[in-house]
Write a protein that holds these residues in place. Sequence first.
Motif, mmCIF file in Angstrom:
data_model
loop_
_atom_site.group_PDB
_atom_site.id
_atom_site.type_symbol
_atom_site.label_atom_id
_atom_site.label_comp_id
_atom_site.label_asym_id
_atom_site.label_seq_id
_atom_site.Cartn_x
_atom_site.Cartn_y
_atom_site.Cartn_z
ATOM 1 N N GLU A 192 6.823 -2.115 0.455
ATOM 2 C CA GLU A 192 7.700 -2.964 1.266
ATOM 3 C C GLU A 192 7.043 -4.306 1.559
ATOM 4 O O GLU A 192 7.699 -5.353 1.569
ATOM 5 N N ASN A 193 5.735 -4.288 1.778
ATOM 6 C CA ASN A 193 4.979 -5.516 1.998
ATOM 7 C C ASN A 193 3.795 -5.545 1.045
ATOM 8 O O ASN A 193 3.124 -4.531 0.836
ATOM 9 N N ARG A 194 3.553 -6.712 0.485
ATOM 10 C CA ARG A 194 2.407 -6.873 -0.414
ATOM 11 C C ARG A 194 1.122 -6.567 0.343
ATOM 12 O O ARG A 194 0.927 -7.012 1.469
ATOM 13 N N GLU B 178 1.671 2.169 3.732
ATOM 14 C CA GLU B 178 2.938 2.201 2.991
ATOM 15 C C GLU B 178 3.247 3.643 2.611
ATOM 16 O O GLU B 178 2.334 4.439 2.338
#
Length: 370
Positions: free
Chosen positions: A294-296, A272
């Motif tokens: 943006e993404n876990r 990230e």
Amino acid sequence: MRGLMGRTAICILIILFAATAVAAAQTGDDAVTEGNITEIYSTIDTCDITLTSSSTIEDLVIDVQLVHEDRIIDRETLNVDRINANSRTIKVIRWNVKTSEDGAYKVLVQLLNNEEEIASKEYGFVHGRQVIPEVVIEGTIANSEGVTAVIRPVKATLVDIDYMLVDGTDVIYLAKDEKISIHTTPLTVHKRWNTLLLNNREYTGLVKVRPSDEVNAIVVTDSFSSMDDAKITDVYKDEIGASATIEGGSQVPFDGYVRFTVYDHDGENVVESVIMRSPILLTGDDETVEAIWENRLREGKYRLVIEIIGNDGDVLDIQETMIDVEKSVTISNDITEVVEENNSSPSFLITQAVLVLAAVGFVLRRRNIR
């Protein structure tokens, strides 16, 4: 009738003479109060001159001469664009003297307007006299935040301290400490510039220490190039995002960015990357900048790098840490089925309930810790 007219004419002449005298006196006072040289202080290295005026005047010139044994050994001419009414303007010059002989020196200052002298003043000092001073300035450091000096006493005394921020020949900030007591140990003094600075500009910090019972003062200077500054004081991070608390450390406004980069455990691949604009910061200001991934992040260990990017694109501070994302614990409907299958055993039900509550409490506690 003629006598009356004569006495009337004499009275008129007396009134006219009185009015002329009053006007002349007022004009003379204005000439004295408009454009004054109120203070001069000089060493063999530097000289500062304080100007005042009762009204706003513009387009002035200062002619300054350094004289030794009736010889002019240095001369400077400074332009003064404006002196505001009931205010003071301080100019600082640096003498360009190749050899400095011991002895008496004089500083002659003329204030000119349209090549006409409106004020003049003389100041004398002695250089190289063999007299032990009451205090010694061991060193000074000036930067974009302020100026620091270490003063060592030769004997216990009281001192007045001037702190000046000089831009070219102009003093743009002045602060004073009066009647500071110095005993047997060195004293460290610090003063913050309470004015905005321009980025990448040359300034000079000046410290003048004057013992209470001495005419002469000790002056030291230190030049610096101004730049913005900020540092990371606190970090929070988890699988959802991260935040960094940023503290300003300069009177040049910090108007940069904070970059958050998440790498895999080996630090080779970027998982990230988020760049966030920071609020404008000055010395002592602090703000928290947050970033959301943006993404876990999935279960695993990650390396987090937080960088402060300055006004010029340079990295002002960097901090590295780890993010440890543990496997999420989920409670399924199987527990309900187990309970239903064991309705005949109350003690078993109680045991299962206690275990479930303990598991839930453990998960919530770990999440709060992170």
